[in-house]
Design an enzyme around this catalytic site. Structure first.
Site, short mmCIF file in Angstrom:
data_model
loop_
_atom_site.label_atom_id
_atom_site.label_comp_id
_atom_site.label_asym_id
_atom_site.label_seq_id
_atom_site.Cartn_x
_atom_site.Cartn_y
_atom_site.Cartn_z
N SER A 45 0.79 -1.23 0.00
CA SER A 45 0.00 0.00 0.00
C SER A 45 0.82 1.28 0.00
O SER A 45 0.29 2.35 -0.31
CB SER A 45 -0.93 0.02 1.22
OG SER A 45 -0.19 -0.10 2.43
N ASP A 56 -3.65 7.60 8.37
CA ASP A 56 -4.51 6.68 9.10
C ASP A 56 -3.66 5.81 10.03
O ASP A 56 -2.56 6.21 10.42
CB ASP A 56 -5.37 5.84 8.14
CG ASP A 56 -4.54 4.92 7.24
OD1 ASP A 56 -3.32 4.80 7.46
OD2 ASP A 56 -5.13 4.32 6.31
N HIS A 100 -0.56 4.45 7.41
CA HIS A 100 -0.02 5.09 6.23
C HIS A 100 0.33 6.56 6.47
O HIS A 100 -0.51 7.32 6.96
CB HIS A 100 -1.01 4.98 5.08
CG HIS A 100 -1.41 3.58 4.78
ND1 HIS A 100 -2.61 3.04 5.20
CD2 HIS A 100 -0.76 2.59 4.13
CE1 HIS A 100 -2.69 1.78 4.81
NE2 HIS A 100 -1.56 1.47 4.16
#
Length: 328
Positions: A36, A314, A317
């Site tokens: 990610s 978040d 990340h």
């Protein structure tokens, strides 16, 4: 600070060209693989909870569009592509909106939640890194059709930056969150397995023509908001950070081995661990007010007003501003 760091990365990567092909002054493309940190939307059509194609994700992206990037705006793969002057945004290979005209300058194959351990990807229903190699092969077929010149395609791939981020989820999710893994393997043994899988993965890309690799180490995983909430946000988890350091040392050593073993390739290790840890420990020195997340966690059920003041977007990340800050 942000622009300076981007320029340093550009200079670092540009050294490759002078070392390998003195006559070439620019990179042809950026091709991103892994997790990610780099994913720009490959999970959007998958049956998985590891998705970022809904608000407030993408809140600071152009037109406030949640594209599937795991952040408030652009992610690391976008910033590298932009910093190198290749393109402003790196499209997801699995996007139904991908244009053939984008292929020659690069795409993203990364999948949020993925890893080197097949179990890591399978438990979340995302794209395992070896399956990303299969996507890369399909990409090559499409690129050949688009370009119509096998020699030109070979040149594009040889001069592309291969950006790799893999290992974060294997350690944070599969190893440290799965008691059976910790019972069966020591940190040393499990990270050795990860290096074995990483070697297979890199070899696969090299065999398909890739020559210029930028290999990212993991983040300081024990200091991510999702890990720190276990201690009430008081301290980082030392055992998780230890595992990340052990793995990163082995990745850096692997990169050195590749440079010695494959003189026709160029490999560079990018230390994400120490650069982000410095920002987490001293946020005000880098223009942040807090290392707590802006949104999407138990600590912040209501999104913050200014994501640029937060190191993290978040629970796991970094924000776009943080990515810009930590690039070496």
């Amino acid at each position: 600070m942000e622009n300076a760091n981007i320029k340093v990365l550009v200079v670092l990567l540009s050294i490759w060209i002078s070392c390998v092909q003195a006559q070439t002054g620019t990179f042809s493309a950026v091709l991103a693989f892994g997790d990610s940190i780099l994913d720009t939307g490959n999970n959007n059509l998958l049956m998985t909870v590891s998705r970022g194609n809904f608000l407030p994700y993408g809140r600071d992206f152009p037109h406030r569009i949640p594209t599937g990037r795991f952040g408030n705006g652009r992610v690391l793969s976008d910033l590298v592509a932009s910093g190198l002057g290749v393109k402003d945004l790196l499209p997801a290979f699995r996007s139904p909106f991908l244009k053939n005209s984008e292929l020659a300058t690069g795409v993203c194959f990364a999948s949020g939640g993925s890893g080197l351990d097949k179990f890591t990807a399978s438990i979340q229903g995302v794209i395992w890194v070896q399956d990303q190699v299969s996507d890369f092969q399909r990409y090559l077929e499409k690129l050949n059709q688009q370009v119509g010149d096998a020699a030109k395609v070979k040149e594009i791939i040889a001069n592309a930056v291969i950006l790799v981020s893999a290992g974060n989820n294997d350690l944070a999710i599969t190893y440290f969150s799965t008691p059976k893994r910790q019972t069966r393997y020591t940190v040393q043994a499990y990270t050795d397995m990860l290096i074995g899988w990483k070697t297979t993965f890199i070899n696969s890309l090299y065999d398909l023509g890739a020559r210029k690799f930028a290999i990212l180490g993991t983040l300081p995983l024990g200091c991510l908001p999702g890990a720190r909430q276990i201690t009430g946000n008081l301290i980082c988890l030392p055992n998780v950070n230890y595992g990340a350091r052990v793995y990163n040392d082995k990745v850096a050593n692997l990169v050195n081995q590749y440079n010695q073993r494959l003189p026709n390739g160029k490999f560079v290790y990018i230390d994400m661990y120490n650069s982000l840890l410095e920002v987490i420990n001293n946020p005000s020195q880098y223009g942040f007010t807090t290392a707590k997340p802006c949104c999407c966690s138990v600590m912040t059920p209501i999104p913050c007003l200014r994501s640029g003041s937060h190191v993290f977007w978040d629970f796991a990340h970094p924000s776009e501003k943080a990515y810009k800050t930590v690039l070496p």
